[in-house]
Design a protein around this motif. Sequence first.
Motif, PDB file in Angstrom:
ATOM      1  N   ASN A 127     -12.397  15.427 -29.021  1.00 25.69           N
ATOM      2  CA  ASN A 127     -12.195  16.291 -30.189  1.00 25.69           C
ATOM      3  C   ASN A 127     -10.719  16.683 -30.293  1.00 25.69           C
ATOM      4  OD1 ASN A 127     -12.641  17.817 -32.446  1.00 25.69           O
ATOM      5  ND2 ASN A 127     -13.881  19.371 -31.443  1.00 25.69           N
ATOM      6  N   ILE A 128      -9.872  15.681 -30.323  1.00 26.43           N
ATOM      7  CA  ILE A 128      -8.418  15.870 -30.278  1.00 26.43           C
ATOM      8  C   ILE A 128      -7.910  16.857 -31.326  1.00 26.43           C
ATOM      9  CG2 ILE A 128      -6.206  14.699 -30.664  1.00 26.43           C
ATOM     10  CD1 ILE A 128      -7.413  12.269 -29.276  1.00 26.43           C
ATOM     11  N   PHE A 129      -8.426  16.790 -32.531  1.00 24.20           N
ATOM     12  CA  PHE A 129      -7.937  17.652 -33.607  1.00 24.20           C
ATOM     13  C   PHE A 129      -8.703  18.968 -33.686  1.00 24.20           C
ATOM     14  CE2 PHE A 129      -6.855  13.285 -34.904  1.00 24.20           C
ATOM     15  CZ  PHE A 129      -5.480  13.411 -34.818  1.00 24.20           C
ATOM     16  N   ASP A 130      -9.526  19.238 -32.684  1.00 22.77           N
ATOM     17  CA  ASP A 130     -10.263  20.499 -32.537  1.00 22.77           C
ATOM     18  C   ASP A 130     -11.077  20.850 -33.777  1.00 22.77           C
ATOM     19  OD1 ASP A 130     -11.084  22.541 -30.898  1.00 22.77           O
ATOM     20  OD2 ASP A 130      -9.488  23.905 -31.495  1.00 22.77           O
ATOM     21  N   LYS A 131     -11.803  19.850 -34.311  1.00 22.44           N
ATOM     22  CA  LYS A 131     -12.661  20.068 -35.481  1.00 22.44           C
ATOM     23  C   LYS A 131     -13.910  20.846 -35.091  1.00 22.44           C
ATOM     24  CE  LYS A 131     -10.924  17.451 -38.850  1.00 22.44           C
ATOM     25  NZ  LYS A 131     -10.865  17.767 -40.237  1.00 22.44           N
ATOM     26  N   GLU A 132     -14.354  21.730 -35.946  1.00 23.77           N
ATOM     27  CA  GLU A 132     -15.648  22.377 -35.763  1.00 23.77           C
ATOM     28  C   GLU A 132     -16.675  21.558 -36.525  1.00 23.77           C
ATOM     29  OE1 GLU A 132     -15.256  26.396 -37.105  1.00 23.77           O
ATOM     30  OE2 GLU A 132     -14.611  27.062 -35.138  1.00 23.77           O
ATOM     31  N   TYR A 133     -17.788  21.264 -35.875  1.00 20.94           N
ATOM     32  CA  TYR A 133     -18.815  20.448 -36.518  1.00 20.94           C
ATOM     33  C   TYR A 133     -20.172  20.848 -35.976  1.00 20.94           C
ATOM     34  CZ  TYR A 133     -18.424  17.829 -32.151  1.00 20.94           C
ATOM     35  OH  TYR A 133     -18.389  17.479 -30.839  1.00 20.94           O
ATOM     36  N   ILE A 134     -21.185  20.609 -36.785  1.00 20.17           N
ATOM     37  CA  ILE A 134     -22.557  20.958 -36.421  1.00 20.17           C
ATOM     38  C   ILE A 134     -23.190  19.750 -35.746  1.00 20.17           C
ATOM     39  CG2 ILE A 134     -24.802  21.645 -37.309  1.00 20.17           C
ATOM     40  CD1 ILE A 134     -23.236  22.992 -39.631  1.00 20.17           C
ATOM     41  N   ILE A 135     -23.815  19.977 -34.574  1.00 20.85           N
ATOM     42  CA  ILE A 135     -24.339  18.842 -33.820  1.00 20.85           C
ATOM     43  C   ILE A 135     -25.838  18.621 -33.979  1.00 20.85           C
ATOM     44  CG2 ILE A 135     -22.509  18.858 -32.107  1.00 20.85           C
ATOM     45  CD1 ILE A 135     -24.360  20.353 -30.222  1.00 20.85           C
ATOM     46  N   ASP A 136     -26.548  19.547 -34.597  1.00 21.42           N
ATOM     47  CA  ASP A 136     -27.982  19.343 -34.800  1.00 21.42           C
ATOM     48  C   ASP A 136     -28.484  20.196 -35.961  1.00 21.42           C
ATOM     49  OD1 ASP A 136     -28.235  21.931 -33.845  1.00 21.42           O
ATOM     50  OD2 ASP A 136     -28.918  21.323 -31.883  1.00 21.42           O
ATOM     51  N   THR A 137     -29.759  20.137 -36.224  1.00 22.20           N
ATOM     52  CA  THR A 137     -30.337  20.839 -37.381  1.00 22.20           C
ATOM     53  C   THR A 137     -30.457  22.341 -37.161  1.00 22.20           C
ATOM     54  OG1 THR A 137     -32.566  20.394 -36.563  1.00 22.20           O
ATOM     55  CG2 THR A 137     -31.633  18.825 -38.136  1.00 22.20           C
ATOM     56  N   PHE A 138     -30.213  22.830 -35.941  1.00 20.86           N
ATOM     57  CA  PHE A 138     -30.259  24.272 -35.682  1.00 20.86           C
ATOM     58  C   PHE A 138     -28.922  24.940 -35.960  1.00 20.86           C
ATOM     59  CE2 PHE A 138     -33.601  22.554 -32.896  1.00 20.86           C
ATOM     60  CZ  PHE A 138     -34.687  23.241 -33.428  1.00 20.86           C
ATOM     61  N   GLY A 139     -27.890  24.168 -36.283  1.00 20.71           N
ATOM     62  CA  GLY A 139     -26.582  24.728 -36.627  1.00 20.71           C
ATOM     63  C   GLY A 139     -25.683  24.986 -35.438  1.00 20.71           C
ATOM     64  N   PHE A 140     -25.970  24.371 -34.280  1.00 18.46           N
ATOM     65  CA  PHE A 140     -25.100  24.561 -33.127  1.00 18.46           C
ATOM     66  C   PHE A 140     -23.770  23.857 -33.363  1.00 18.46           C
ATOM     67  CE2 PHE A 140     -29.289  25.090 -31.072  1.00 18.46           C
ATOM     68  CZ  PHE A 140     -29.083  26.370 -30.562  1.00 18.46           C
ATOM     69  N   ILE A 141     -22.696  24.519 -32.995  1.00 17.33           N
ATOM     70  CA  ILE A 141     -21.353  23.982 -33.166  1.00 17.33           C
ATOM     71  C   ILE A 141     -21.013  23.080 -31.981  1.00 17.33           C
ATOM     72  CG2 ILE A 141     -18.915  24.591 -33.469  1.00 17.33           C
ATOM     73  CD1 ILE A 141     -20.746  25.548 -35.734  1.00 17.33           C
ATOM     74  N   GLY A 142     -20.383  21.943 -32.246  1.00 13.21           N
ATOM     75  CA  GLY A 142     -19.979  21.015 -31.190  1.00 13.21           C
ATOM     76  C   GLY A 142     -18.876  21.599 -30.319  1.00 13.21           C
ATOM     77  N   PRO A 143     -18.660  21.018 -29.155  1.00 18.11           N
ATOM     78  CA  PRO A 143     -17.666  21.546 -28.226  1.00 18.11           C
ATOM     79  C   PRO A 143     -16.239  21.468 -28.771  1.00 18.11           C
ATOM     80  CG  PRO A 143     -18.603  19.491 -27.401  1.00 18.11           C
ATOM     81  CD  PRO A 143     -19.340  19.835 -28.642  1.00 18.11           C
ATOM     82  N   GLU A 144     -15.403  22.396 -28.294  1.00 14.90           N
ATOM     83  CA  GLU A 144     -14.000  22.431 -28.680  1.00 14.90           C
ATOM     84  C   GLU A 144     -13.248  21.273 -28.040  1.00 14.90           C
ATOM     85  OE1 GLU A 144     -12.878  26.211 -27.080  1.00 14.90           O
ATOM     86  OE2 GLU A 144     -13.464  27.265 -28.901  1.00 14.90           O
ATOM     87  N   ARG A 145     -11.957  21.217 -28.315  1.00 12.39           N
ATOM     88  CA  ARG A 145     -11.101  20.191 -27.715  1.00 12.39           C
ATOM     89  C   ARG A 145     -11.181  20.294 -26.191  1.00 12.39           C
ATOM     90  NH1 ARG A 145      -5.831  21.833 -29.059  1.00 12.39           N
ATOM     91  NH2 ARG A 145      -6.330  21.114 -31.136  1.00 12.39           N
ATOM     92  N   ARG A 146     -11.285  19.131 -25.534  1.00 16.52           N
ATOM     93  CA  ARG A 146     -11.310  19.070 -24.069  1.00 16.52           C
ATOM     94  C   ARG A 146     -10.360  17.971 -23.622  1.00 16.52           C
ATOM     95  NH1 ARG A 146     -16.919  17.185 -23.421  1.00 16.52           N
ATOM     96  NH2 ARG A 146     -16.550  16.520 -25.529  1.00 16.52           N
ATOM     97  N   VAL A 147      -9.589  18.256 -22.581  1.00 15.71           N
ATOM     98  CA  VAL A 147      -8.657  17.277 -22.041  1.00 15.71           C
ATOM     99  C   VAL A 147      -8.848  17.237 -20.530  1.00 15.71           C
ATOM    100  CG1 VAL A 147      -6.222  16.635 -21.776  1.00 15.71           C
ATOM    101  CG2 VAL A 147      -7.000  17.729 -23.885  1.00 15.71           C
ATOM    102  N   TYR A 148      -8.967  16.015 -19.984  1.00 18.31           N
ATOM    103  CA  TYR A 148      -9.170  15.828 -18.549  1.00 18.31           C
ATOM    104  C   TYR A 148      -8.126  14.854 -18.020  1.00 18.31           C
ATOM    105  CZ  TYR A 148     -13.822  17.651 -19.618  1.00 18.31           C
ATOM    106  OH  TYR A 148     -14.863  18.418 -20.057  1.00 18.31           O
ATOM    107  N   LEU A 149      -7.578  15.181 -16.858  1.00 19.66           N
ATOM    108  CA  LEU A 149      -6.685  14.282 -16.148  1.00 19.66           C
ATOM    109  C   LEU A 149      -7.301  14.065 -14.773  1.00 19.66           C
ATOM    110  CD1 LEU A 149      -3.988  12.751 -15.988  1.00 19.66           C
ATOM    111  CD2 LEU A 149      -2.977  14.852 -15.074  1.00 19.66           C
ATOM    112  N   THR A 150      -7.587  12.811 -14.432  1.00 23.00           N
ATOM    113  CA  THR A 150      -8.217  12.529 -13.148  1.00 23.00           C
ATOM    114  C   THR A 150      -7.411  11.482 -12.382  1.00 23.00           C
ATOM    115  OG1 THR A 150      -9.659  10.845 -14.104  1.00 23.00           O
ATOM    116  CG2 THR A 150     -10.551  13.064 -13.947  1.00 23.00           C
ATOM    117  N   LEU A 151      -7.437  11.622 -11.071  1.00 21.68           N
ATOM    118  CA  LEU A 151      -6.841  10.641 -10.184  1.00 21.68           C
ATOM    119  C   LEU A 151      -7.929  10.198  -9.220  1.00 21.68           C
ATOM    120  CD1 LEU A 151      -4.424   9.115  -8.983  1.00 21.68           C
ATOM    121  CD2 LEU A 151      -3.999  11.118  -7.557  1.00 21.68           C
ATOM    122  N   GLU A 152      -8.196   8.907  -9.190  1.00 22.19           N
ATOM    123  CA  GLU A 152      -9.237   8.358  -8.318  1.00 22.19           C
ATOM    124  C   GLU A 152      -8.580   7.435  -7.292  1.00 22.19           C
ATOM    125  OE1 GLU A 152     -12.967   7.031 -10.485  1.00 22.19           O
ATOM    126  OE2 GLU A 152     -11.433   7.014 -12.076  1.00 22.19           O
TER     127      GLU A 152
END
Length: 72
Positions: free
Chosen positions: A44-69
Motif C-alpha cells: 500500500n505504497i500510496f497509503d490508500k484507504e480502501y474497504i476490504i469486505d462487505t462489512f466496511g472494514f478498512i484495509g491495512p495502512e502502508r507497511r514497509v519491511y526490510l529483511t536480511l536472510e
Amino acid sequence: MARREIDDLQYYDDDPGQTMISSVVDALLSYNMKNDRITLAAYNIFDKEYIIDTFGFIGPERRVYLTLEHLF
C-alpha cells in the motif's frame, strides 16, 4: 441508498455488487548475495484507504519491511 466514500472508493451498502475498486500498489525488491538475501517490501505504497469486505472494514495502512536472510 446508503453510500460510503473513502478517497476514490465508493461502496454502496444496499448492493455490494456496485463497488468501485481502487488500486493498491505493492512492491518488492530482493538482492541475492552468496549466502545472504536482503529484501525490501512495501505494501500500500500510496497509503490508500480502501474497504476490504462487505462489512466496511478498512484495509491495512502502508507497511514497509526490510529483511536480511542468511541462507545455509
